[in-house]
Design a protein around this motif. Sequence first.
Motif, short mmCIF file in Angstrom:
data_model
loop_
_atom_site.label_atom_id
_atom_site.label_comp_id
_atom_site.label_asym_id
_atom_site.label_seq_id
_atom_site.Cartn_x
_atom_site.Cartn_y
_atom_site.Cartn_z
N HIS A 110 30.96 99.72 53.07
CA HIS A 110 31.84 99.47 51.93
C HIS A 110 33.06 100.40 51.92
CE1 HIS A 110 32.63 98.25 47.74
NE2 HIS A 110 32.88 99.52 47.51
N HIS A 114 37.12 99.47 52.20
CA HIS A 114 38.19 99.76 51.23
C HIS A 114 39.47 100.15 51.97
CE1 HIS A 114 37.02 99.28 47.12
NE2 HIS A 114 35.92 100.01 47.23
N SER A 134 37.12 105.80 44.51
CA SER A 134 36.46 104.72 43.78
C SER A 134 35.52 105.28 42.72
CB SER A 134 35.70 103.82 44.76
OG SER A 134 34.54 104.47 45.20
N ASP A 295 36.57 96.14 44.38
CA ASP A 295 35.56 95.66 45.33
C ASP A 295 35.80 94.17 45.57
OD1 ASP A 295 34.54 98.16 45.28
OD2 ASP A 295 32.79 97.70 44.06
ZN ZN Z 1 34.32 100.10 45.99
#
Ligand code: ZN
Length: 324
Positions: A110, A114, A134, A295
Motif C-alpha cells: 500500500h 501511494h 497518511s 486510498d
Molecule cells: Zn493510504
Amino acid sequence: MIIAGIETSCDETSVGIIDKSRVLVNLIASQEKIHSKFGGIVPELASRAHLEKIIPLFQSALKKAGINTNQIDAFGVTNSPGLKGSLLIGVAFAQSIGYALKKPVYNICHLHAHIAACYLNENITFPALGLVISGGHTSLFLLKSHTKFISIGKTRDDACGEAFDKVGRMLNLPFPGGAYVEKLAEKGDENKIKIPESYIRNSLDFSFSGIKTAVYYHILKNGLNNTADIAASFQKAISNSILAKIDDALMLYPVNYFLFGGGVLRNNYIRNRIKEHLAVREINTVIPESNLCADNGAMIAILTKYLILDGCKPQPYRICVIPT
Ligand code: ZN
Ligand code: KG4
C-alpha cells in the motif's frame, strides 16, 4: 495492457482500472459515515463493509470503463500493510477472480502504491525520494527505480494523519478530522499560538505526537476559544516539521525528483508549502491530484504495471489467504 487495482486495506473500498498509464476508472467507496459515529475505524465493521461493496463496485468499474472481465490482463491487490480483516476481503476477491479468469494476481504494498500514484501523469527519473503521509504511516523512501523502494525514515510515534485526527477530536470536529482541521485553519492565524515543531536529529525519522500533545496542553490551559488559530498553528508546526526532514533527506540523497502520496496530501496548505519549498530548491515535485492521494485502486494498478514490466512473478492462486 489493462490492469485492475483492488484496494481494501483500511476504510475505503476502491477499484481502479488503467490502460497503460491512463486511468479508465477509479471508484472509491468511503466508509466515513459508518465509522464517524465511533470516532475511529472499527475493524470488524470495515471488513464487513468491504465485503458488501467489493463485487458491486467492481461491476460498476467495468461498466464505467466500458470493458468486460476478459479484457483485463492482470490484477493488483493491496496485501499489506493494513487492517487484517480488511486486507483479507480484497486479497480473497482478487485471488478468486484472477483464478476464475486465469489472469495473474500481484500483491502490492500500500505504501509503495501511494508513491506510484505519481507515475500516472509524470515521467520520473531515478533515483528519487518518496514521502507517504497518511493516516497510518509517515514513511520516507529512496527509490532506485519505479519498483525498488528503500525505506530511509518513518514516524517514531503517531502518523501525521493520525495526529490530525486526534487534534480534530480535541477540537470537537467529526472523524476523520484531517480535512475538518484544514477547513477550520483557513479562518485562523497560524502565528497566534506557539506550537513547537518536532525534529529528530541525525535521523530521517519523524515524530508528531509532541505537536499533538502541545495542542492538548494549550487547550487544557486556555480552553477552546480560538479553535481556528489552534488548527492553523498546529498545521504550520506539522508542515515545518515535514519540510525540515525533506531538507535533511535531500542533503543525504541529492535527487532531482521528490514524489509524494497519502491522504494528508489532500491538504492544500501542506501541498502548497511543499511545492513552494521545493521550487526554490529546483527539485521536481510530484503530488498527485487529491483523489489519487486518497486510498484508491488506480495507484495499485499502476504499481502492478511496473512490477509486470520488471518481470516480477504473480502470486500463486490461494483463495484462503491471511495477509502478513
Ligand atoms: Zn493510504
Ligand atoms: O492515505 P489515507 O487515505 O489512508 C491511510 O492509508 O491511512 O489517509 C487518511 C488520512 C486520515 O488521517 C485523514 O484525516 C487524512 O488522511 N486527511 C487529511 C486531509 N484529508 C485526509 N489530513 C489533513 N488535511 C486534509 N485535507
